[in-house]
Design an enzyme around this catalytic site. Structure first.
Site, PDB file in Angstrom:
ATOM      1  N   CYS A  63       0.838  -1.200   0.000  1.00  0.00           N
ATOM      2  CA  CYS A  63       0.000   0.000   0.000  1.00  0.00           C
ATOM      3  C   CYS A  63       0.874   1.252   0.000  1.00  0.00           C
ATOM      4  CB  CYS A  63      -0.872   0.057   1.252  1.00  0.00           C
ATOM      5  SG  CYS A  63      -1.926  -1.360   1.551  1.00  0.00           S
ATOM      6  N   CYS A  64       0.425   2.256  -0.710  1.00  0.00           N
ATOM      7  CA  CYS A  64       0.960   3.607  -0.619  1.00  0.00           C
ATOM      8  C   CYS A  64      -0.177   4.538  -1.039  1.00  0.00           C
ATOM      9  CB  CYS A  64       2.228   3.811  -1.440  1.00  0.00           C
ATOM     10  SG  CYS A  64       2.039   3.795  -3.234  1.00  0.00           S
ATOM     11  N   TYR A  65       0.081   5.828  -1.087  1.00  0.00           N
ATOM     12  CA  TYR A  65      -0.989   6.790  -1.342  1.00  0.00           C
ATOM     13  C   TYR A  65      -1.813   6.421  -2.573  1.00  0.00           C
ATOM     14  CZ  TYR A  65      -3.335  11.314  -1.788  1.00  0.00           C
ATOM     15  OH  TYR A  65      -4.275  12.304  -1.899  1.00  0.00           O
TER      16      TYR A  65
END
Length: 147
Positions: A63-65
């Site tokens: 996950c990231c932005y």
């Protein structure tokens, strides 16, 4: 199933994701801020990819932005087929036609409810034998890149 889970930030979604995966009975291997480290997204994506490629984990979730950065980083690891999925249908297709082994999620767009739907589709779908020739063609790229 052992699942490597990494994110470049710990927040309500990652907390919900971890709780959901544990409820499903999965053993988790955590990376990045999920363990208290302040690793940036390239390191998180690579670490999860390496855990899956080495067999330490069966599958991975990053996950990231936007989900894009960690998916790019994970896909740099030979043998990884990371797919950025914003809905359940895409997750099912990534498993069915691409034999994706790392799920990438956007921290911005994914709600805990949507994550649950995506995980339901991801875990319910497998790559059928008739897709194996296509996946083998993709795996051949790993050998070319390493050379």
């Amino acid at each position: 199933m052992r699942i490597a889970v990494g994110s470049d930030e710990k927040n309500y979604l990652t907390d919900a994701l971890i709780a959901d995966l544990e409820r499903r009975g999965h053993e988790l291997i955590l990376f990045g801020p999920l363990t208290g480290n302040n690793d940036p997204w390239p390191d998180v994506g690579r670490a999860v990819g390496e855990a899956v490629a080495s067999g330490q984990a069966d599958q991975g979730i990053v996950c990231c932005y936007t989900g894009t950065g960690v998916s790019i980083a994970a896909n740099k690891v030979p043998g990884i087929r990371a797919a950025l999925c914003h809905d359940a249908q895409t997750a099912a297709g990534a498993r069915k036609w691409n034999d994706a082994n790392v799920l990438a999620l956007s921290l911005r767009l994914t709600t805990p409810e949507l994550a649950r739907e995506i995980l339901d589709a991801w875990f319910a779908t497998e790559c059928p034998p008739e897709e194996q020739a296509t996946i083998d063609r993709l795996r051949a790229f790993d050998r070319v890149i390493r050379a």
